[in-house]
Design an enzyme around this catalytic site. Sequence first.
Site, PDB file in Angstrom:
ATOM      1  N   HIS A  47      -1.365  -6.056   1.618  1.00 35.94           N
ATOM      2  CA  HIS A  47      -0.235  -5.390   0.912  1.00 35.94           C
ATOM      3  C   HIS A  47       0.741  -6.290   0.549  1.00 35.94           C
ATOM      4  O   HIS A  47       1.430  -5.911  -0.408  1.00 35.94           O
ATOM      5  CB  HIS A  47       0.218  -4.278   1.946  1.00 35.94           C
ATOM      6  CG  HIS A  47      -0.756  -3.478   2.237  1.00 35.94           C
ATOM      7  ND1 HIS A  47      -1.550  -2.634   1.597  1.00 35.94           N
ATOM      8  CD2 HIS A  47      -1.495  -3.272   3.507  1.00 35.94           C
ATOM      9  CE1 HIS A  47      -2.592  -1.780   2.522  1.00 35.94           C
ATOM     10  NE2 HIS A  47      -2.304  -2.280   3.652  1.00 35.94           N
ATOM     11  N   ARG A  80      -3.001  -9.224   8.709  1.00 37.68           N
ATOM     12  CA  ARG A  80      -4.296  -8.492   7.866  1.00 37.68           C
ATOM     13  C   ARG A  80      -3.438  -7.627   6.930  1.00 37.68           C
ATOM     14  O   ARG A  80      -3.619  -7.594   5.485  1.00 37.68           O
ATOM     15  CB  ARG A  80      -5.222  -7.802   8.725  1.00 37.68           C
ATOM     16  CG  ARG A  80      -6.122  -6.970   7.895  1.00 37.68           C
ATOM     17  CD  ARG A  80      -5.814  -5.526   7.919  1.00 37.68           C
ATOM     18  NE  ARG A  80      -6.724  -4.824   7.040  1.00 37.68           N
ATOM     19  CZ  ARG A  80      -6.171  -3.965   6.179  1.00 37.68           C
ATOM     20  NH1 ARG A  80      -5.099  -3.636   6.269  1.00 37.68           N
ATOM     21  NH2 ARG A  80      -7.038  -3.152   5.322  1.00 37.68           N
TER      22      ARG A  80
END
Length: 140
Positions: free
Chosen positions: A107, A102
């Site tokens: 990011h 995730r």
Amino acid sequence: MLDHEFLQRKVKLIQEDLNTLEQFKDFTFDELAKDSIMFSATERYLERIVTRAIDINRHVLAELGTGAESARTYEDTFLELAKLKVYPENFAKEIAPSAGLRNVLVHEYDEVDKRLVYESVGKALAQYARYCEYVLKLVA
């Protein structure tokens, strides 16, 4: 006190995303990697599934924990739920690394390893179906 409605709603959303993600499991790596729309959709469904589980984890920890839990990372939230007997420790160790996926998707989306995403589909389908069962036992 656990918010049963919140937990059931989040589980339902995870299950719906798992049902949609199921469409992608039979594609080869090349088929998935070459289709940018399908690949992006796969990434997004994986991200949503894991993020919703983290929301559940944080709620359960806040309501059932002592406050002394050491959940500094999203991965830790999965491990801490095992300590609260929500699910077995071996399952926690199996599913916890999905929090890292995730983080990569959120990011580092410019440099995502497509092979990692591809391999995560099957893992997510199996692990998160079980995860939902464990969470639903809390509200039964």
